[in-house]
Structures are given as structure tokens and as C-alpha cells.
Motif scaffolding. Structure first.
Motif, mmCIF file in Angstrom:
data_model
loop_
_atom_site.group_PDB
_atom_site.id
_atom_site.type_symbol
_atom_site.label_atom_id
_atom_site.label_comp_id
_atom_site.label_asym_id
_atom_site.label_seq_id
_atom_site.Cartn_x
_atom_site.Cartn_y
_atom_site.Cartn_z
ATOM 1 N N UNK A 1 0.639 -1.133 0.069
ATOM 2 C CA UNK A 1 -0.022 0.042 0.042
ATOM 3 C C UNK A 1 0.808 1.034 -0.178
ATOM 4 N N UNK A 2 0.314 2.386 -0.001
ATOM 5 C CA UNK A 2 0.966 3.757 0.027
ATOM 6 C C UNK A 2 1.643 3.727 1.362
ATOM 7 N N UNK A 3 0.923 3.263 2.461
ATOM 8 C CA UNK A 3 1.521 3.223 3.903
ATOM 9 C C UNK A 3 2.943 2.516 3.781
ATOM 10 N N UNK A 4 2.872 1.186 3.051
ATOM 11 C CA UNK A 4 4.054 0.433 3.150
ATOM 12 C C UNK A 4 5.311 1.364 2.320
ATOM 13 N N UNK A 5 4.788 2.005 1.235
ATOM 14 C CA UNK A 5 5.923 2.721 0.325
ATOM 15 C C UNK A 5 6.392 3.930 1.270
ATOM 16 N N UNK A 6 5.643 4.483 2.123
ATOM 17 C CA UNK A 6 5.810 5.708 3.009
ATOM 18 C C UNK A 6 6.880 5.224 4.000
ATOM 19 N N UNK A 7 6.830 3.944 4.532
ATOM 20 C CA UNK A 7 7.406 3.367 5.500
ATOM 21 C C UNK A 7 8.947 3.145 5.005
ATOM 22 N N UNK A 8 9.115 2.705 3.366
ATOM 23 C CA UNK A 8 10.406 2.372 2.951
ATOM 24 C C UNK A 8 11.120 3.846 2.853
ATOM 25 N N UNK A 9 10.341 4.817 2.477
ATOM 26 C CA UNK A 9 10.931 6.372 2.350
ATOM 27 C C UNK A 9 11.439 6.728 3.747
ATOM 28 N N UNK A 10 10.547 6.257 4.773
ATOM 29 C CA UNK A 10 10.958 6.767 5.971
ATOM 30 C C UNK A 10 12.318 6.091 6.915
ATOM 31 N N UNK A 11 12.657 5.224 6.087
ATOM 32 C CA UNK A 11 14.061 4.225 6.592
ATOM 33 C C UNK A 11 15.176 5.215 6.924
ATOM 34 N N UNK A 12 15.536 6.290 6.108
ATOM 35 C CA UNK A 12 16.644 6.937 6.724
ATOM 36 C C UNK A 12 16.484 7.740 7.913
ATOM 37 N N UNK A 13 15.353 8.185 8.309
ATOM 38 C CA UNK A 13 15.029 8.844 9.370
ATOM 39 C C UNK A 13 14.978 7.981 10.577
ATOM 40 N N UNK A 14 14.408 6.729 10.307
ATOM 41 C CA UNK A 14 14.402 5.750 11.429
ATOM 42 C C UNK A 14 15.751 5.268 11.734
ATOM 43 N N UNK A 15 16.601 5.254 10.787
ATOM 44 C CA UNK A 15 17.909 4.604 11.261
ATOM 45 C C UNK A 15 18.595 5.637 12.312
ATOM 46 N N UNK A 16 18.086 6.910 12.396
ATOM 47 C CA UNK A 16 18.900 7.659 13.401
ATOM 48 C C UNK A 16 18.348 7.169 14.863
ATOM 49 N N UNK A 17 17.240 6.474 14.908
ATOM 50 C CA UNK A 17 16.498 6.333 16.275
ATOM 51 C C UNK A 17 16.609 4.763 16.687
ATOM 52 N N UNK A 18 16.840 3.816 15.509
ATOM 53 C CA UNK A 18 16.623 2.409 16.014
ATOM 54 C C UNK A 18 18.024 1.966 16.232
ATOM 55 N N UNK A 19 18.153 1.128 17.221
ATOM 56 C CA UNK A 19 19.381 0.370 17.703
ATOM 57 C C UNK A 19 18.912 -1.177 17.927
ATOM 58 N N UNK A 20 19.891 -2.120 18.008
ATOM 59 C CA UNK A 20 19.651 -3.415 18.416
ATOM 60 C C UNK A 20 20.647 -3.821 19.459
ATOM 61 N N UNK A 21 20.056 -4.417 20.651
ATOM 62 C CA UNK A 21 20.864 -4.964 21.650
ATOM 63 C C UNK A 21 21.160 -6.376 21.311
ATOM 64 N N UNK A 22 22.165 -6.925 21.206
ATOM 65 C CA UNK A 22 22.453 -8.389 20.863
ATOM 66 C C UNK A 22 22.671 -8.959 22.039
ATOM 67 N N UNK A 23 21.838 -10.219 22.464
ATOM 68 C CA UNK A 23 22.224 -11.128 23.206
ATOM 69 C C UNK A 23 22.413 -12.497 22.905
ATOM 70 N N UNK A 24 21.496 -12.984 22.290
ATOM 71 C CA UNK A 24 21.908 -14.400 21.528
ATOM 72 C C UNK A 24 22.229 -14.561 20.170
ATOM 73 N N UNK A 25 22.143 -13.014 19.484
ATOM 74 C CA UNK A 25 22.105 -12.995 18.030
ATOM 75 C C UNK A 25 21.612 -13.704 17.119
ATOM 76 N N UNK A 26 20.435 -14.245 17.457
ATOM 77 C CA UNK A 26 19.670 -15.110 16.625
ATOM 78 C C UNK A 26 18.767 -14.412 15.670
ATOM 79 N N UNK A 27 18.542 -13.201 15.858
ATOM 80 C CA UNK A 27 17.643 -12.448 15.120
ATOM 81 C C UNK A 27 18.317 -11.168 14.469
ATOM 82 N N UNK A 28 19.572 -10.923 14.906
ATOM 83 C CA UNK A 28 20.333 -9.489 14.256
ATOM 84 C C UNK A 28 20.969 -10.141 13.263
ATOM 85 N N UNK A 29 21.019 -9.487 12.091
ATOM 86 C CA UNK A 29 21.962 -9.657 11.008
ATOM 87 C C UNK A 29 23.105 -9.082 11.173
ATOM 88 N N UNK A 30 24.331 -9.728 10.892
ATOM 89 C CA UNK A 30 25.759 -9.111 11.163
ATOM 90 C C UNK A 30 25.760 -7.720 10.266
#
Length: 160
Positions: A43-72
Motif C-alpha cells: 500500500x501507500x503506507x508501506x511505500x511511505x515506511x520505506x521512504x522513512x528508513x533514513x530517518x528511522x535509522x537515526x533512532x533504531x538500535x539493536x541490543x545483541x544477546x543471543x544474536x539469533x535475530x540480528x543480521x551481522x
């Protein structure tokens, strides 16, 4: 924009919502959210989310514990950001780590498992990775955290 960013967090968190489950199954599939190309599917919402990735990158971090869901290579778990952007596609070959590898595929109790490489840039990359301290609790699941202030991250995203 704030509510769209909240949807991105919901998608990354693996929350059990009908919307997030459907998007992961039909649009994200086996890809990383950060690498998906806008093909016009969704949908247009999905395409909007894809366009917002550069902004989201500024806010998102992942804490690694077992490493089973985080891509290296492609997830935001290291302070340098997405390692694929630092090393380039050639880095996957030089270090012998597949682009789709999870952190648990490369990191064990004995440490990081890198192929030896003479390239200075690659050596500085794996030195930076080795210098980044990961949590020693390998029984817990990895988590997504959201920037609340300049250096403060937390598990909760509040739209207020």
C-alpha cells in the motif's frame, strides 16, 4: 511521521500484530527491512515506511544477546551503523561472512570468527567489531531499542 515511525518499530520488534505479521510474511519475506527495494508492491503506507528508513535509522538500535535475530551486515547493532555500508559488498567476500549471516553465526564464546584478510580497511572494521562489547547473556533474545534523547535509548517508543 511519528506514527509511521512507530509502525516501523512495531515491524522490527516482531510484535504480534496482524499487520506486522502480514507485512513480514508478504512484503519483507527473508530480506532485511533496511534493504528492501520499493517495487510498488504493498500500500501507500508501506511505500511511505520505506521512504522513512533514513530517518528511522537515526533512532533504531539493536541490543545483541543471543544474536539469533540480528543480521551481522545489515542490521543496526554496532555503533558504526550498518556494517555493509562501512565495508561495502566486497567486505562479505573478504571476511568470508555471508550477507545474510546472523550475529550468532559469526560470534561464539571463543570470540569473533573472521577470515584473515590483509586489507587495512577490513582489518580496521573487524577491530572495531571486536572492540564493541556485547552482552554476555546468550540466553536472552535480542531486542530493539529506540532513541529517546541524544544518548539515551529505551525499549519503549512513546508518541507523546
Amino acid at each position: 511521521m511519528v506514527f509511521s515511525l512507530k509502525l516501523i518499530l512495531r515491524l522490527l520488534n516482531g510484535n504480534n500484530s496482524l499487520w506486522a505479521d502480514w507485512v513480514r510474511k508478504h512484503l519483507v519475506r527473508q530480506e532485511s527491512f533496511w534493504d528492501i527495494r520499493d517495487t510498488g508492491l504493498g500500500s501507500w503506507v508501506w511505500r511511505k515506511l520505506l521512504q522513512l528508513r533514513p530517518i528511522a535509522k537515526q533512532f533504531v538500535r539493536m541490543e545483541v544477546y543471543n544474536g539469533k535475530t540480528v543480521r551481522f551486515w545489515t542490521d543496526l547493532w554496532h555503533p558504526m551503523g550498518r556494517l555493509i555500508e562501512v565495508a561495502g559488498e566486497i567486505g562479505t567476500q573478504k571476511l568470508g561472512i555471508a550477507r545474510t549471516a546472523l550475529v550468532c553465526d559469526v560470534w561464539s564464546e571463543r570470540g569473533w570468527m573472521f577470515s584473515r584478510c590483509r586489507d587495512r580497511h577490513m582489518r580496521s572494521l573487524f577491530q572495531a567489531v571486536e572492540a564493541h562489547n556485547l552482552v554476555e547473556d546468550r540466553t536472552s533474545s535480542d531486542i530493539i531499542i529506540w532513541r529517546r534523547k541524544e544518548t539515551d535509548f529505551g525499549k519503549v517508543f512513546s508518541t507523546s
